[in-house]
Design an enzyme around this catalytic site. Structure first.
Site, PDB file in Angstrom:
ATOM      1  N   VAL A 160       0.835  -1.206   0.000  1.00 30.65           N
ATOM      2  CA  VAL A 160       0.000   0.000   0.000  1.00 30.65           C
ATOM      3  C   VAL A 160       0.873   1.260   0.000  1.00 30.65           C
ATOM      4  O   VAL A 160       0.532   2.274  -0.614  1.00 30.65           O
ATOM      5  CB  VAL A 160      -0.943  -0.001   1.224  1.00 30.65           C
ATOM      6  CG1 VAL A 160      -1.759   1.293   1.278  1.00 30.65           C
ATOM      7  CG2 VAL A 160      -1.881  -1.206   1.167  1.00 30.65           C
ATOM      8  N   CYS A 161       2.021   1.179   0.663  1.00 31.03           N
ATOM      9  CA  CYS A 161       2.871   2.359   0.872  1.00 31.03           C
ATOM     10  C   CYS A 161       3.256   3.099  -0.419  1.00 31.03           C
ATOM     11  O   CYS A 161       3.119   4.326  -0.478  1.00 31.03           O
ATOM     12  CB  CYS A 161       4.120   1.976   1.650  1.00 31.03           C
ATOM     13  SG  CYS A 161       3.766   1.324   3.291  1.00 31.03           S
ATOM     14  N   PRO A 162       3.724   2.406  -1.457  1.00 28.03           N
ATOM     15  CA  PRO A 162       4.104   3.178  -2.650  1.00 28.03           C
ATOM     16  C   PRO A 162       2.926   3.896  -3.288  1.00 28.03           C
ATOM     17  O   PRO A 162       3.085   4.993  -3.828  1.00 28.03           O
ATOM     18  CB  PRO A 162       4.702   2.122  -3.591  1.00 28.03           C
ATOM     19  CG  PRO A 162       4.212   0.820  -3.091  1.00 28.03           C
ATOM     20  CD  PRO A 162       4.048   0.988  -1.607  1.00 28.03           C
ATOM     21  N   GLU A 199       0.435   5.269  -1.740  1.00 28.49           N
ATOM     22  CA  GLU A 199       0.192   6.488  -0.962  1.00 28.49           C
ATOM     23  C   GLU A 199       1.244   7.551  -1.252  1.00 28.49           C
ATOM     24  O   GLU A 199       0.920   8.731  -1.432  1.00 28.49           O
ATOM     25  CB  GLU A 199       0.196   6.162   0.535  1.00 28.49           C
ATOM     26  CG  GLU A 199      -0.953   5.304   0.996  1.00 28.49           C
ATOM     27  CD  GLU A 199      -0.943   5.121   2.493  1.00 28.49           C
ATOM     28  OE1 GLU A 199      -2.023   5.254   3.093  1.00 28.49           O
ATOM     29  OE2 GLU A 199       0.128   4.869   3.067  1.00 28.49           O
ATOM     30  N   ILE A 200       2.500   7.139  -1.275  1.00 27.30           N
ATOM     31  CA  ILE A 200       3.582   8.104  -1.510  1.00 27.30           C
ATOM     32  C   ILE A 200       3.443   8.731  -2.892  1.00 27.30           C
ATOM     33  O   ILE A 200       3.597   9.947  -3.060  1.00 27.30           O
ATOM     34  CB  ILE A 200       4.946   7.422  -1.327  1.00 27.30           C
ATOM     35  CG1 ILE A 200       5.142   7.073   0.154  1.00 27.30           C
ATOM     36  CG2 ILE A 200       6.079   8.319  -1.812  1.00 27.30           C
ATOM     37  CD1 ILE A 200       6.331   6.196   0.436  1.00 27.30           C
TER      38      ILE A 200
END
Length: 200
Positions: free
Chosen positions: A50-52, A54-55
């Site tokens: 999920v992190c990439p 969001e970034i």
């Protein structure tokens, strides 16, 4: 869990990968955001799932934030070397490419701990903090690991804070930039609901 809204945002000095890929070994948060609004967001780990997304979503809207005098800073418990490696990995291979916001390395986990988003002493939850020009936290939201953020909602909150500061009015439910605010009095709420209550 501590609520930081209404309190001074905890300051920190830590290594950070800057937009030009240089490493600032002593990135000081309070100095970087001095005189500006800020969004500090935590995410669990580099090279995850999920992190990439969001970034990249923050990065795609970076000019929207900057046009509102708002700095955006990312933070995780990874090292600055891992941050840089992730930036040097193209999106089609699970990287984030050359994003243009600082990425803070919180190897000691002290920053995540001070913002009370550290999960099981391992990684940070998806905490997002909106900080005003005086360094005070005005909005915070914390998501569990599987739940990605809505970045447009954070832009809406920046707009709401700036509207309230400028006009001295409050922002009712469903408020968006360009919509009416509310005078914070009994008469004000009655007037607002009479005009707009059915649209809520």
């Amino acid at each position: 869990m501590a609520v930081l809204v209404g309190k001074n945002a905890p300051d920190f000095v830590a290594p950070a990968v800057m937009p030009d890929n240089s490493i600032n070994e002593k990135f000081q948060f309070s100095q970087h955001i001095k005189g500006k609004y800020a969004v500090l967001f935590f995410y669990p780990l580099d090279f995850t799932f999920v992190c990439p997304s969001e970034i990249l979503a923050f990065n795609h809207r970076l000019q929207e934030f900057k046009s509102r005098n708002t700095e955006v800073i990312a933070c995780s418990v990874d090292s600055h070397f891992t941050h840089l490696a992730w930036k040097n990995t193209p999106e089609e291979k699970g990287g984030i490419g050359q994003i243009q916001l600082p990425m803070v390395a919180d190897l000691s986990k002290s920053i995540a701990r001070n913002y009370d988003v550290l999960l099981n002493d391992e990684v940070a939850l998806r905490g997002s903090f909106l900080i005003d020009r005086q360094g005070v936290v005005r909005h915070e939201v914390v998501n569990d690991l599987p739940l990605g953020r809505n970045i447009d909602e954070m832009i809406r909150m920046v707009d709401a804070l700036q509207f309230s500061e400028e006009h001295g009015e409050v922002c009712p439910a469903q408020w968006e930039k360009g919509k009416a605010g509310m005078t914070p009095t009994g008469a004000g709420v009655a007037e607002f609901l009479a005009k707009h209550g059915k649209d809520l």
